[in-house]
Design an enzyme around this catalytic site. Sequence first.
Site, PDB file in Angstrom:
ATOM      1  N   GLU A  37       0.835  -1.205   0.000  1.00 11.80           N
ATOM      2  CA  GLU A  37       0.000   0.000   0.000  1.00 11.80           C
ATOM      3  C   GLU A  37       0.869   1.255   0.000  1.00 11.80           C
ATOM      4  O   GLU A  37       0.598   2.211  -0.726  1.00 11.80           O
ATOM      5  CB  GLU A  37      -0.920   0.004   1.218  1.00 11.80           C
ATOM      6  CG  GLU A  37      -1.804   1.220   1.317  1.00 11.80           C
ATOM      7  CD  GLU A  37      -2.644   1.240   2.583  1.00 11.80           C
ATOM      8  OE1 GLU A  37      -3.466   2.163   2.709  1.00 11.80           O
ATOM      9  OE2 GLU A  37      -2.477   0.367   3.456  1.00 11.80           O
ATOM     10  N   ILE A  82       5.553  15.520  11.222  1.00 13.04           N
ATOM     11  CA  ILE A  82       6.913  15.037  11.460  1.00 13.04           C
ATOM     12  C   ILE A  82       6.882  13.775  12.322  1.00 13.04           C
ATOM     13  O   ILE A  82       6.061  13.654  13.220  1.00 13.04           O
ATOM     14  CB  ILE A  82       7.783  16.135  12.130  1.00 13.04           C
ATOM     15  CG1 ILE A  82       9.237  15.702  12.248  1.00 13.04           C
ATOM     16  CG2 ILE A  82       7.207  16.555  13.463  1.00 13.04           C
ATOM     17  CD1 ILE A  82      10.184  16.816  12.640  1.00 13.04           C
ATOM     18  N   ILE A  84       9.971  11.449  14.226  1.00 16.11           N
ATOM     19  CA  ILE A  84      11.368  11.132  14.523  1.00 16.11           C
ATOM     20  C   ILE A  84      11.357   9.784  15.235  1.00 16.11           C
ATOM     21  O   ILE A  84      10.562   9.565  16.156  1.00 16.11           O
ATOM     22  CB  ILE A  84      12.023  12.212  15.417  1.00 16.11           C
ATOM     23  CG1 ILE A  84      12.016  13.580  14.709  1.00 16.11           C
ATOM     24  CG2 ILE A  84      13.438  11.812  15.816  1.00 16.11           C
ATOM     25  CD1 ILE A  84      12.810  13.656  13.417  1.00 16.11           C
ATOM     26  N   VAL A 126       4.347  20.319  21.551  1.00 18.38           N
ATOM     27  CA  VAL A 126       3.809  21.686  21.660  1.00 18.38           C
ATOM     28  C   VAL A 126       4.952  22.656  21.955  1.00 18.38           C
ATOM     29  O   VAL A 126       5.032  23.727  21.351  1.00 18.38           O
ATOM     30  CB  VAL A 126       2.696  21.773  22.726  1.00 18.38           C
ATOM     31  CG1 VAL A 126       2.310  23.229  22.987  1.00 18.38           C
ATOM     32  CG2 VAL A 126       1.476  20.961  22.304  1.00 18.38           C
ATOM     33  N   TYR A 129       6.989  23.213  18.771  1.00 20.62           N
ATOM     34  CA  TYR A 129       6.255  24.039  17.809  1.00 20.62           C
ATOM     35  C   TYR A 129       6.218  25.501  18.262  1.00 20.62           C
ATOM     36  O   TYR A 129       6.425  26.410  17.456  1.00 20.62           O
ATOM     37  CB  TYR A 129       4.844  23.503  17.601  1.00 20.62           C
ATOM     38  CG  TYR A 129       4.807  22.058  17.143  1.00 20.62           C
ATOM     39  CD1 TYR A 129       5.814  21.516  16.355  1.00 20.62           C
ATOM     40  CD2 TYR A 129       3.762  21.224  17.502  1.00 20.62           C
ATOM     41  CE1 TYR A 129       5.791  20.192  15.947  1.00 20.62           C
ATOM     42  CE2 TYR A 129       3.722  19.897  17.095  1.00 20.62           C
ATOM     43  CZ  TYR A 129       4.735  19.389  16.320  1.00 20.62           C
ATOM     44  OH  TYR A 129       4.705  18.085  15.910  1.00 20.62           O
TER      45      TYR A 129
END
Length: 165
Positions: A37, A82, A84, A126, A129
């Site tokens: 897929e 993202i 990681i 948070v 960001y």
Amino acid sequence: MKLRALEINDLPVVHELNNEHSIMSYWFEEPYESLTELQYLFDKHLLDESERRFIVEDDKNIVGIVELVEINYIHRNCEIQIIIKPEFSGKGYAKFAFERATNYAFDVLNMHKIYLYVDTDNEKAVYIYESQGFKKEGLLREQFYTNGKYKNAYLMALLKKEYIS
């Protein structure tokens, strides 16, 4: 550290990440995807102008992936995502990848706004960001379902005029 375009030979690593529940719950997705897929989606979106996918790499080791998706060239906005790998967490890779992808979105794609959705309980994300200038624009109550319960998410965004490259 560097970002480079996602290549087909990277798909086994992406497949591994996409099937890890602890990782995919942050993307609000079910950790179920076959390699077939994933290869189909790679081929389908190969020339798709509404997506850019980058591998985060350090010394030839794949550390994670950062994506610009839902690229809208009329309204000049896109979503950033993202992942990681857990073993590379806390080593600055997320910040590096986030900075580079944000720079690409604003300086290469000429986006006006980059947005993301984040679990309100994911304080580490948070923090990253917010350190990149993203602001909370709203609280999305019971936005996603994981581990048998509904969870809240923040909608966060950064405008180009607020961005310092």
